[in-house]
Design an enzyme around this catalytic site. Structure first.
Site, PDB file in Angstrom:
ATOM      1  N   GLN A 126       0.761  -1.373   0.109  1.00  0.00           N
ATOM      2  CA  GLN A 126      -0.011  -0.233  -0.262  1.00  0.00           C
ATOM      3  C   GLN A 126       0.994   1.113  -0.250  1.00  0.00           C
ATOM      4  O   GLN A 126       1.737   1.656   0.708  1.00  0.00           O
ATOM      5  CB  GLN A 126      -0.400   0.229   1.395  1.00  0.00           C
ATOM      6  CG  GLN A 126      -2.060   1.193   1.152  1.00  0.00           C
ATOM      7  CD  GLN A 126      -2.093   1.326   2.263  1.00  0.00           C
ATOM      8  OE1 GLN A 126      -1.895   0.394   3.806  1.00  0.00           O
ATOM      9  NE2 GLN A 126      -3.547   1.960   2.550  1.00  0.00           N
ATOM     10  N   GLY A 127       1.172   1.925  -1.306  1.00  0.00           N
ATOM     11  CA  GLY A 127       1.291   3.397  -1.194  1.00  0.00           C
ATOM     12  C   GLY A 127       0.271   4.310  -0.957  1.00  0.00           C
ATOM     13  O   GLY A 127       0.360   5.102  -1.802  1.00  0.00           O
ATOM     14  N   TYR A 128       0.149   4.636   0.134  1.00  0.00           N
ATOM     15  CA  TYR A 128      -0.629   5.268   0.367  1.00  0.00           C
ATOM     16  C   TYR A 128       0.630   6.635   1.203  1.00  0.00           C
ATOM     17  O   TYR A 128       0.401   8.070   1.019  1.00  0.00           O
ATOM     18  CB  TYR A 128      -1.778   5.400   2.020  1.00  0.00           C
ATOM     19  CG  TYR A 128      -3.081   4.359   0.945  1.00  0.00           C
ATOM     20  CD1 TYR A 128      -2.904   4.430  -0.230  1.00  0.00           C
ATOM     21  CD2 TYR A 128      -4.207   5.338   1.443  1.00  0.00           C
ATOM     22  CE1 TYR A 128      -4.123   4.019  -1.218  1.00  0.00           C
ATOM     23  CE2 TYR A 128      -4.953   4.962   1.105  1.00  0.00           C
ATOM     24  CZ  TYR A 128      -5.452   4.176  -0.322  1.00  0.00           C
ATOM     25  OH  TYR A 128      -7.096   4.286  -0.782  1.00  0.00           O
ATOM     26  N   GLU A 244     -10.462  -1.301   4.943  1.00  0.00           N
ATOM     27  CA  GLU A 244      -9.151  -1.383   5.415  1.00  0.00           C
ATOM     28  C   GLU A 244      -9.546  -1.412   7.210  1.00  0.00           C
ATOM     29  O   GLU A 244      -8.545  -2.385   8.208  1.00  0.00           O
ATOM     30  CB  GLU A 244      -7.685  -0.298   5.822  1.00  0.00           C
ATOM     31  CG  GLU A 244      -6.944  -0.447   6.408  1.00  0.00           C
ATOM     32  CD  GLU A 244      -5.867   0.593   6.172  1.00  0.00           C
ATOM     33  OE1 GLU A 244      -5.901   1.589   5.159  1.00  0.00           O
ATOM     34  OE2 GLU A 244      -4.708   0.957   7.474  1.00  0.00           O
ATOM     35  N   SER A 383      -5.101   7.405  13.292  1.00  0.00           N
ATOM     36  CA  SER A 383      -4.318   7.168  14.615  1.00  0.00           C
ATOM     37  C   SER A 383      -5.395   7.319  15.775  1.00  0.00           C
ATOM     38  O   SER A 383      -6.642   7.980  15.183  1.00  0.00           O
ATOM     39  CB  SER A 383      -3.618   8.448  14.300  1.00  0.00           C
ATOM     40  OG  SER A 383      -4.158   9.385  14.805  1.00  0.00           O
ATOM     41  N   GLU A 385      -5.850   9.346  18.615  1.00  0.00           N
ATOM     42  CA  GLU A 385      -6.198  10.751  18.267  1.00  0.00           C
ATOM     43  C   GLU A 385      -6.872  11.111  17.031  1.00  0.00           C
ATOM     44  O   GLU A 385      -8.292  11.643  17.434  1.00  0.00           O
ATOM     45  CB  GLU A 385      -4.657  11.806  18.321  1.00  0.00           C
ATOM     46  CG  GLU A 385      -3.862  11.595  19.563  1.00  0.00           C
ATOM     47  CD  GLU A 385      -3.086  10.057  18.822  1.00  0.00           C
ATOM     48  OE1 GLU A 385      -2.879   9.986  18.194  1.00  0.00           O
ATOM     49  OE2 GLU A 385      -2.589   9.801  20.512  1.00  0.00           O
TER      50      GLU A 385
HETATM   51  C1  LIG Z   1       3.911  -0.144  11.542  1.00  0.00           C
HETATM   52  C2  LIG Z   1       2.811   1.180  10.517  1.00  0.00           C
HETATM   53  C3  LIG Z   1       3.011   0.016   9.086  1.00  0.00           C
HETATM   54  C4  LIG Z   1       2.171   0.833   8.275  1.00  0.00           C
HETATM   55  N1  LIG Z   1       1.876   0.677   7.004  1.00  0.00           N
HETATM   56  C5  LIG Z   1       1.889   1.637   6.201  1.00  0.00           C
HETATM   57  C6  LIG Z   1       1.073   1.216   4.861  1.00  0.00           C
HETATM   58  O1  LIG Z   1       1.269  -0.358   4.288  1.00  0.00           O
HETATM   59  N2  LIG Z   1       0.906   1.621   3.777  1.00  0.00           N
HETATM   60  C7  LIG Z   1       1.077   3.024   4.052  1.00  0.00           C
HETATM   61  O2  LIG Z   1       0.671   4.075   3.102  1.00  0.00           O
HETATM   62  N3  LIG Z   1       0.917   3.713   5.343  1.00  0.00           N
HETATM   63  C8  LIG Z   1       1.257   2.866   6.424  1.00  0.00           C
HETATM   64  N4  LIG Z   1       1.411   3.548   7.472  1.00  0.00           N
HETATM   65  C9  LIG Z   1       1.083   4.920   7.795  1.00  0.00           C
HETATM   66  C10 LIG Z   1      -0.272   5.143   8.823  1.00  0.00           C
HETATM   67  O3  LIG Z   1      -0.863   5.393   7.857  1.00  0.00           O
HETATM   68  C11 LIG Z   1       0.848   6.737   9.074  1.00  0.00           C
HETATM   69  O4  LIG Z   1       1.634   6.839  10.392  1.00  0.00           O
HETATM   70  C12 LIG Z   1      -0.651   7.683  10.060  1.00  0.00           C
HETATM   71  O5  LIG Z   1      -1.812   7.556   8.749  1.00  0.00           O
HETATM   72  C13 LIG Z   1      -0.006   8.728  10.259  1.00  0.00           C
HETATM   73  O6  LIG Z   1       0.161   9.506  10.003  1.00  0.00           O
HETATM   74  P1  LIG Z   1       2.237  10.192  10.637  1.00  0.00           P
HETATM   75  O7  LIG Z   1       2.502   9.058  10.808  1.00  0.00           O
HETATM   76  O8  LIG Z   1       2.514  10.490   9.067  1.00  0.00           O
HETATM   77  O9  LIG Z   1       1.977  10.935  11.925  1.00  0.00           O
HETATM   78  P2  LIG Z   1       1.468  12.209  11.520  1.00  0.00           P
HETATM   79  O10 LIG Z   1      -0.231  12.936  11.120  1.00  0.00           O
HETATM   80  O11 LIG Z   1       2.259  13.490  11.249  1.00  0.00           O
HETATM   81  O12 LIG Z   1       0.440  11.821  12.804  1.00  0.00           O
HETATM   82  C14 LIG Z   1       1.523  12.720  14.686  1.00  0.00           C
HETATM   83  C15 LIG Z   1       0.678  12.754  15.411  1.00  0.00           C
HETATM   84  O13 LIG Z   1      -0.064  14.108  15.474  1.00  0.00           O
HETATM   85  C16 LIG Z   1      -1.528  13.400  15.561  1.00  0.00           C
HETATM   86  N5  LIG Z   1      -2.624  14.049  14.970  1.00  0.00           N
HETATM   87  C17 LIG Z   1      -2.257  13.899  13.096  1.00  0.00           C
HETATM   88  N6  LIG Z   1      -3.205  14.845  12.658  1.00  0.00           N
HETATM   89  C18 LIG Z   1      -4.138  14.596  14.205  1.00  0.00           C
HETATM   90  C19 LIG Z   1      -5.477  15.821  14.074  1.00  0.00           C
HETATM   91  N7  LIG Z   1      -6.221  16.064  12.963  1.00  0.00           N
HETATM   92  N8  LIG Z   1      -6.389  16.394  15.288  1.00  0.00           N
HETATM   93  C20 LIG Z   1      -5.731  14.971  16.440  1.00  0.00           C
HETATM   94  N9  LIG Z   1      -3.990  14.740  16.062  1.00  0.00           N
HETATM   95  C21 LIG Z   1      -3.380  14.858  15.338  1.00  0.00           C
HETATM   96  C22 LIG Z   1      -1.194  11.474  15.366  1.00  0.00           C
HETATM   97  O14 LIG Z   1      -2.453  11.537  16.006  1.00  0.00           O
HETATM   98  C23 LIG Z   1       0.224  11.595  15.789  1.00  0.00           C
HETATM   99  O15 LIG Z   1      -0.265  11.422  17.187  1.00  0.00           O
HETATM  100  C24 LIG Z   1       2.063   2.742   8.899  1.00  0.00           C
HETATM  101  C25 LIG Z   1       2.370   2.995  10.094  1.00  0.00           C
HETATM  102  C26 LIG Z   1       2.997   2.354  10.725  1.00  0.00           C
HETATM  103  C27 LIG Z   1       3.255   2.758  12.102  1.00  0.00           C
END
Ligand SMILES: Cc1cc2nc3c(=O)[nH]c(=O)nc-3n(C[C@H](O)[C@H](O)[C@H](O)COP(=O)(O)OP(=O)(O)OC[C@H]3O[C@@H](n4cnc5c(N)ncnc54)[C@H](O)[C@@H]3O)c2cc1C
Length: 398
Positions: A126-128, A244, A383, A385
């Site tokens: 998944q390349g999101y 998902e 997440s 949050e």
């Molecule tokens: C082990 C693992 C596997 C993954 N696998 C995939 C995958 O196969 N393909 C893929 O595309 N993605 C994948 N992901 C990515 C995952 O979807 C993202 O990590 C997730 O959407 C959070 O984005 P971010 O890491 O950029 O954190 P950010 O969005 O930068 O968030 C940082 C912090 O801010 C908080 N936050 C952000 N926005 C808000 C808001 N509006 N209100 C309150 N709090 C907020 C978050 O909860 C978090 O604590 C994976 C992640 C992990 C950890």
């Protein structure tokens, strides 16, 4: 609302149990039960066994080779497979891309890709997400510029789970910078073996390179790999996310974790007595079990409503939060139960064929591994949050 299984559902559960007793290879269930790391070949073996029985496309309609099961049957299957320590079904092709292609793909894409997903010919990832596009997914910056019969793709995806095994990646790419960010996104299928695609591992806190960065440098992708219409990818992306988030509560995983916790707390001793007879520790275990029972009932209510044709709303957010918090609490208690043996965590000991001697009892290392690895539960799939924000708006009207 009746939350008991009907006779027909009980008969289905018996079928699933009989199938697992006969067909689930012991070397796979042992690995899962012992918290050992599964490799590509392990997942492929289990997928092939399920496919031979017609049970791999659990959320696919019969016309595409799926089971045609309803929400209760899917729940029973999930419950029984986790109880038997079967490997999980890798979701990227089956639970994510498959439904998107069925709804938005053209006939040629359906005819080509769907059977290949079931037969294990293609491993999808998944390349999101990107470094600046996680919760704020509409901010994707990876570009796809049309050039004749192709798109030229440049940019970077991140956190790509099991991308090291993948032949193909489905990507959200930016095809326009006009209008709102959501309006310029397209959904593109990319062959990972195309020149210019580079996979770089990211090692997680438990020592496993489970996720990756995927880099694209002038990657030429045939335009026929576009799903649906250009700049309409956001609609398809959101549709995929609803898939998902199925089985988001993870009740089966939580139950498996709880029984492991009870076993550990029964074997570990404190002052010469089993830890579980310590009233303070026993109270913590009881509390998490009560929370799990309440969450499992909420989950069944949601499934019963889904079977009656109602689409789950903010309940998915509640289940995501409770389900993941409960699993993390169970992991934390198991790690606490193994005491000092949780500290000498040697990641290599969880690899197949490793000759690293585990320190302490055999269950100590997997307890630490689950504690570290499951930090991810409250981050991915939206997440916790962000789920709280959804609840505050949709239910509390804040
Ligand atoms: C082990 C693992 C596997 C993954 N696998 C995939 C995958 O196969 N393909 C893929 O595309 N993605 C994948 N992901 C990515 C995952 O979807 C993202 O990590 C997730 O959407 C959070 O984005 P971010 O890491 O950029 O954190 P950010 O969005 O930068 O968030 C940082 C912090 O801010 C908080 N936050 C952000 N926005 C808000 C808001 N509006 N209100 C309150 N709090 C907020 C978050 O909860 C978090 O604590 C994976 C992640 C992990 C950890």
């Amino acid at each position: 609302m009746n939350l008991n299984y009907t006779d027909e559902q009980k008969a289905f559960r018996d079928d699933v149990r009989a199938f697992l007793a006969e067909k689930l290879p012991a070397h796979l269930s042992d690995k899962v039960a012992q918290g050992k790391r599964l490799k590509k070949a392990d997942y492929e073996e289990w997928h092939a066994i399920l496919n031979a029985r017609g049970w791999l496309g659990v959320n696919w309609p019969k016309e595409h080779g799926g089971t045609g099961w309803d929400a209760v049957q899917r729940h029973i299957f999930e419950e029984e497979t986790t109880r038997a320590h079967a490997p999980r079904i890798v979701p990227f092709g089956l639970a994510m891309l498959g439904p998107v292609l069925m709804k938005f793909g053209n006939d040629a894409q359906k005819a080509h890709y769907l059977p290949r997903i079931l037969n294990g010919d293609d491993w999808w990832c998944q390349g999101y997400s990107e470094p600046g596009a996680g919760s704020d997914l509409a901010n994707v910056q990876t570009t796809a510029v049309r050039d004749g019969d192709s798109y030229i793709v440049n940019g970077q995806k991140t956190w790509t789970t099991l991308g090291q095994y993948a032949d193909k990646i489905f990507c959200l790419v930016r095809t326009s910078k006009e209008g709102k960010p959501q309006q310029g996104i397209s959904f593109l299928l990319v062959d990972m073996n195309t020149p210019g695609v580079e996979v770089r591992p990211i090692v997680l806190i438990d020592g496993e390179p489970e996720v990756n960065e995927v880099w694209f440098s002038d990657v030429r992708v045939p335009a026929e790999n576009l799903v649906g219409e250009e700049n309409k990818g956001w609609t398809y992306a959101k549709y995929l996310l609803t898939h998902e988030r199925t089985n988001i509560a993870g009740v089966g995983f939580a139950r498996a974790g709880l029984s492991a916790l009870k076993r550990i707390a029964g074997e570990q001793t404190q002052g010469g007595q089993p830890l579980i007879s310590n009233p303070f520790f026993a109270a913590k275990v009881a509390q998490v079990e009560i929370d799990l029972m309440a969450m499992a009932t909420t989950n069944l209510r949601t499934i019963a409503a889904a079977n009656a044709g109602q689409a789950p709303g903010a309940e998915s957010s509640m289940l995501k939060i409770k389900g993941t918090v409960i699993r993390q609490q169970i992991n934390a208690l198991a790690r606490q139960a193994v005491g000092p043996y949780a500290a000498p965590f040697v990641s290599e000991a969880l690899e197949d064929g490793s000759n690293v001697e585990p320190v302490g009892p055999a269950y100590a290392m997997p307890a630490s591994q689950a504690y570290f690895n499951n930090r991810k539960l409250s981050i991915y799939g939206g997440s916790n949050e962000v789920q709280r924000q959804i609840i505050s708006k949709a239910i509390l009207e804040l």
